[in-house]
Write a protein that holds these residues in place. Structure first.
Motif, PDB file in Angstrom:
ATOM      1  N   ALA A  41      -5.839  18.979  -9.113  1.00 31.75           N
ATOM      2  CA  ALA A  41      -6.381  18.245  -7.966  1.00 31.75           C
ATOM      3  C   ALA A  41      -5.758  16.856  -7.868  1.00 31.75           C
ATOM      4  O   ALA A  41      -5.406  16.399  -6.773  1.00 31.75           O
ATOM      5  N   ILE A  42      -5.594  16.177  -9.001  1.00 27.39           N
ATOM      6  CA  ILE A  42      -4.954  14.862  -8.994  1.00 27.39           C
ATOM      7  C   ILE A  42      -3.507  14.980  -8.531  1.00 27.39           C
ATOM      8  O   ILE A  42      -3.040  14.163  -7.723  1.00 27.39           O
ATOM      9  N   THR A  43      -2.808  15.987  -9.008  1.00 22.40           N
ATOM     10  CA  THR A  43      -1.419  16.204  -8.586  1.00 22.40           C
ATOM     11  C   THR A  43      -1.350  16.452  -7.091  1.00 22.40           C
ATOM     12  O   THR A  43      -0.500  15.890  -6.391  1.00 22.40           O
ATOM     13  N   SER A  44      -2.247  17.284  -6.581  1.00 21.33           N
ATOM     14  CA  SER A  44      -2.278  17.575  -5.149  1.00 21.33           C
ATOM     15  C   SER A  44      -2.561  16.313  -4.342  1.00 21.33           C
ATOM     16  O   SER A  44      -1.876  16.033  -3.347  1.00 21.33           O
ATOM     17  N   ASP A  45      -3.551  15.548  -4.771  1.00 19.13           N
ATOM     18  CA  ASP A  45      -3.890  14.309  -4.066  1.00 19.13           C
ATOM     19  C   ASP A  45      -2.736  13.320  -4.089  1.00 19.13           C
ATOM     20  O   ASP A  45      -2.443  12.676  -3.088  1.00 19.13           O
ATOM     21  N   HIS A  46      -2.085  13.205  -5.224  1.00 14.16           N
ATOM     22  CA  HIS A  46      -1.008  12.225  -5.385  1.00 14.16           C
ATOM     23  C   HIS A  46       0.241  12.594  -4.585  1.00 14.16           C
ATOM     24  O   HIS A  46       0.907  11.729  -4.036  1.00 14.16           O
ATOM     25  N   THR A  47       0.544  13.891  -4.544  1.00 19.57           N
ATOM     26  CA  THR A  47       1.773  14.333  -3.871  1.00 19.57           C
ATOM     27  C   THR A  47       1.562  14.704  -2.417  1.00 19.57           C
ATOM     28  O   THR A  47       2.527  14.812  -1.659  1.00 19.57           O
ATOM     29  N   GLY A  48       0.292  14.954  -2.031  1.00 14.16           N
ATOM     30  CA  GLY A  48       0.022  15.399  -0.670  1.00 14.16           C
ATOM     31  C   GLY A  48       0.337  16.873  -0.449  1.00 14.16           C
ATOM     32  O   GLY A  48       0.293  17.357   0.678  1.00 14.16           O
ATOM     33  N   ARG A  49       0.654  17.578  -1.521  1.00 16.47           N
ATOM     34  CA  ARG A  49       0.964  19.009  -1.415  1.00 16.47           C
ATOM     35  C   ARG A  49      -0.314  19.812  -1.611  1.00 16.47           C
ATOM     36  O   ARG A  49      -1.216  19.415  -2.336  1.00 16.47           O
ATOM     37  N   GLU A  50      -0.383  20.950  -0.947  1.00 13.86           N
ATOM     38  CA  GLU A  50      -1.559  21.814  -1.032  1.00 13.86           C
ATOM     39  C   GLU A  50      -1.683  22.408  -2.437  1.00 13.86           C
ATOM     40  O   GLU A  50      -0.680  22.778  -3.059  1.00 13.86           O
ATOM     41  N   LEU A  51      -2.910  22.489  -2.906  1.00 13.94           N
ATOM     42  CA  LEU A  51      -3.179  23.012  -4.242  1.00 13.94           C
ATOM     43  C   LEU A  51      -2.620  24.429  -4.447  1.00 13.94           C
ATOM     44  O   LEU A  51      -1.999  24.692  -5.485  1.00 13.94           O
TER      45      LEU A  51
END
Length: 69
Positions: A41-51
């Protein structure tokens, strides 16, 4: 999070002690699942890419690594 911190600093005895604190494999698996979901979730939020995209890419990388063993 303590396990991650101990592993990062190379404290393998600390990692072992913390993982031994779980009462059974189901509890350990649940804790690692929650940590994985948080990291994704943090990676998705940080990159703007869908989970789902991130999960698919990681799954493909794991499959590729497994195929080389």
């Amino acid at each position: 999070m303590g396990i991650v911190a101990a592993r990062h600093r190379g404290d393998l005895a600390g990692v072992q002690a913390l993982t031994d604190a779980f009462t059974d494999d189901a509890e350990r698996a649940h804790a690692f699942l929650l940590l994985t979901e948080l990291a994704l979730a943090i990676t998705s939020d940080h990159t703007g890419r869908e989970l789902p995209v991130i999960v698919r890419e990681i799954s493909l990388r794991i499959a590729a690594l497994a195929a080389t063993d």
